[in-house]
Design an enzyme around this catalytic site. Structure first.
Site, short mmCIF file in Angstrom:
data_model
loop_
_atom_site.label_atom_id
_atom_site.label_comp_id
_atom_site.label_asym_id
_atom_site.label_seq_id
_atom_site.Cartn_x
_atom_site.Cartn_y
_atom_site.Cartn_z
N HIS A 67 0.83 -1.21 0.00
CA HIS A 67 0.00 0.00 0.00
C HIS A 67 0.86 1.26 0.00
O HIS A 67 0.33 2.37 -0.13
CB HIS A 67 -0.99 -0.01 1.17
CG HIS A 67 -0.44 0.37 2.50
ND1 HIS A 67 -0.04 -0.56 3.44
CD2 HIS A 67 -0.24 1.58 3.06
CE1 HIS A 67 0.37 0.07 4.53
NE2 HIS A 67 0.27 1.37 4.32
N ASP A 112 -0.06 -7.54 2.39
CA ASP A 112 0.46 -6.17 2.28
C ASP A 112 1.99 -6.20 2.31
O ASP A 112 2.62 -5.82 3.30
CB ASP A 112 -0.10 -5.33 3.42
CG ASP A 112 0.09 -3.84 3.19
OD1 ASP A 112 0.49 -3.46 2.07
OD2 ASP A 112 -0.16 -3.06 4.12
N SER A 206 4.05 3.30 7.84
CA SER A 206 3.70 2.15 7.01
C SER A 206 4.90 1.65 6.21
O SER A 206 5.71 2.43 5.72
CB SER A 206 2.57 2.50 6.05
OG SER A 206 1.35 2.62 6.72
#
Length: 259
Positions: A67, A112, A206
């Protein structure tokens, strides 16, 4: 409903294993400049803003979250301060990106992970060096380290100049399933945090690493909003479950099947 209540009670009991802290990467301290040679910053050619982090796993490969993918992505290695440049900082662009096609979970949170091959290998230096992939999976209650340039406040858009680090703990996967409906039982993820709250990865972290015993065990994927809530640990991609895929890709088998 009964299961959720039971798990909630177990979470409260588990608090004895987590160190209480008033600290809010939310909740961390400034990382030592020499403790994160594997940590990389991701940004784009059109913006100097660090939107994600990643992890150098050898001189030519970086591991991050899918992502975090962007067009014209740039990878900065050896960075500590965003404003004061280290002499050995290096910038690279991707040669190729590898990720898992996911049709079972369209939101992408179950897989992910993204592996980036750099256009040119980096040179090891005082502030640039890879970290090892996990040799075995982490276990609940393992003490781990998180780090990144993400938000350090749950109430304000406050981003640090240097990465912040914090110690957190692996928690049982069953708790993740109860807390987050989008985490299925067969998910290749793990949860980690401080169950009293206060320490957590947050927006901007992230793709960064969860480090346990000197190895990367997780990739920052998702969690609660706001960050650092009590009894709401963050969700990480479980790197151990992808080691065969990662090693196959690096070895040249670019059609390797993702687990």
């Amino acid at each position: 409903m009964v299961l959720i209540r039971v798990l909630a009670n177990l979470l409260v009991l588990q608090l004895s294993y987590a160190q209480k802290s008033s600290e809010l990467v939310v909740g961390g301290d400034e990382c030592d400049i020499n403790e994160h040679p594997f940590l990389v910053a991701l940004y784009t050619s059109s913006s100097s803003t660090v939107h994600c982090a990643g992890t150098l796993i050898n001189q030519e490969w970086v591991l991050t979250a899918v992502h975090c993918d962007r067009k014209n992505i740039r990878i900065k290695l050896g960075m500590h301060s965003k404003n004061i440049r280290n002499e050995d900082e290096q910038i690279r662009v991707p040669r190729r990106k590898f990720f898992c096609l996911n049709t079972k979970f369209p939101n992408g949170k179950d897989k992910d992970i993204m592996l980036i091959r750099l256009r040119r290998p980096v040179k090891n230096s005082a502030h640039i060096a890879p970290i090892s992939l996990p040799s075995s999976p982490s276990s609940p209650r393992s003490r781990c380290r998180i780090m990144g340039w993400g938000k350090i406040s749950t109430t304000e858009e406050t981003y640090p100049d240097v990465p912040h680090c914090a110690k957190i703990f692996i928690v049982k996967h069953a708790w993740c399933e109860a807390l987050y409906p989008w985490v299925p039982a067969d998910s290749r993820t793990l949860c980690a945090g401080i169950l009293q709250g206060g320490k957590d990865t947050c927006e901007g972290d992230s793709g960064g690493p969860l480090i346990c015993n000197g190895q990367i065990q997780g990739i920052v994927s998702g969690g609660s909003d706001p960050c650092g809530q009590r009894l709401k640990p963050a969700v990480y991609t479980k790197v151990f479950d992808y080691t065969d895929w990662i090693q196959s890709i690096i070895a040249g088998n670019t059609t390797a099947t993702c687990p």
